[in-house]
Design an enzyme around this catalytic site. Structure first.
Site, PDB file in Angstrom:
ATOM      1  N   LYS A  44       0.868  -1.002  -0.094  1.00  0.00           N
ATOM      2  CA  LYS A  44       0.041  -0.346  -0.161  1.00  0.00           C
ATOM      3  C   LYS A  44       0.974   1.271   0.140  1.00  0.00           C
ATOM      4  O   LYS A  44       1.636   1.634   1.134  1.00  0.00           O
ATOM      5  CB  LYS A  44      -0.892   0.052   1.147  1.00  0.00           C
ATOM      6  N   THR A  47      -4.425   7.073   3.438  1.00  0.00           N
ATOM      7  CA  THR A  47      -4.980   8.186   4.018  1.00  0.00           C
ATOM      8  C   THR A  47      -6.000   8.073   4.714  1.00  0.00           C
ATOM      9  O   THR A  47      -6.915   6.991   4.984  1.00  0.00           O
ATOM     10  CB  THR A  47      -5.469   9.362   2.897  1.00  0.00           C
TER      11      THR A  47
END
Length: 238
Positions: free
Chosen positions: A37, A41
């Site tokens: 990844k 966020t």
């Protein structure tokens, strides 16, 4: 495919569940799987993110996260607001190559859509895929509007010389409307690539064993599943 990049046509399309399904089937085949990844966020430090969900659903996989930003924004914006370093496609490529040395399959999950910015230079997950010479799997919505966003994503991949292996519907509704039913036929044309799977909405809430069964039913034999797009669409009329 030793490296596969998974992108979406937008946010909340089910990318993480699709990544978990791909990983689960590969693990079931005895393959060594890593999930990368590049940017997470909307998750604070110490909180479980997308990779924790993949581990819960898929089982023994190696996971690596390069950057984490607390606000739910595009990575470039989240990095600027937090004062934290951005992630560059070269970082993603280097991490994927390193993971590939000890794994049979590396799955790279983007953030949001294909052209969401990583930094102020405008680099994206598409640049990482190009640097890796890796194919891309597109995860799309089921309903109205998905044909346009899927076609735009496919066009962006084509213009960059990146292979699109196909499209997966990440969140198939329990009661699909007319648009969703018709999209089963029209999505491959919009994507310029085959429909390689349909996963039911809510699959991420299942336990590991049940999730693996759903993954097998919902993904193409290309990924170790049994999904047949014509058979799936047959009961539905459009």
């Amino acid at each position: 495919m030793s490296v596969l990049v998974i992108t979406g046509t937008g946010t909340e399309v089910g990318k993480t569940v699709v990544v978990a399904a791909l990983a689960a089937l590969a693990v079931a085949e005895g393959r060594r799987v890593a999930v990368l990844k590049p940017a997470q966020t909307g998750i604070a430090a110490g909180e479980p993110g997308d990779l924790a969900e993949v581990e819960r659903l898929a089982g023994p996989v190696t996971t690596r996260e390069l950057r984490r930003y607390p606000e739910p924004l595009a990575p470039a914006t989240a990095a600027r607001r937090s004062g934290l370093p951005t992630v560059h496609p070269s970082d993603v490529a280097a991490a994927a190559v390193a993971l590939g040395e000890a794994h049979d399959l590396v799955l790279v999950e983007g953030a949001g859509g294909l052209l969401v910015r990583f930094d102020d230079e405008g680099t994206t997950i598409a640049d990482a895929a190009w640097a890796l010479n890796a194919p891309v799997l597109v995860v799309a919505h089921a309903g109205l509007g998905t044909l346009n966003t899927t076609a735009l994503t496919a066009e962006a991949l084509l213009r960059r010389g990146i292979e699109s292996v196909g499209v997966v519907v990440g969140r198939w509704p329990a009661e699909p409307d007319l648009a969703a039913l018709c999209n089963l036929v029209d999505l491959p044309e919009a994507a310029g690539a085959p429909l390689l799977g349909v996963l039911p909405d809510g699959a991420g809430a299942l336990g590991r064993a049940e999730f693996q069964d759903v993954a097998r039913e919902g993904l193409s034999p290309w990924f170790g599943g049994t999904f047949d797009p014509e058979k799936f669409a047959a009961p539905h009329t459009c």
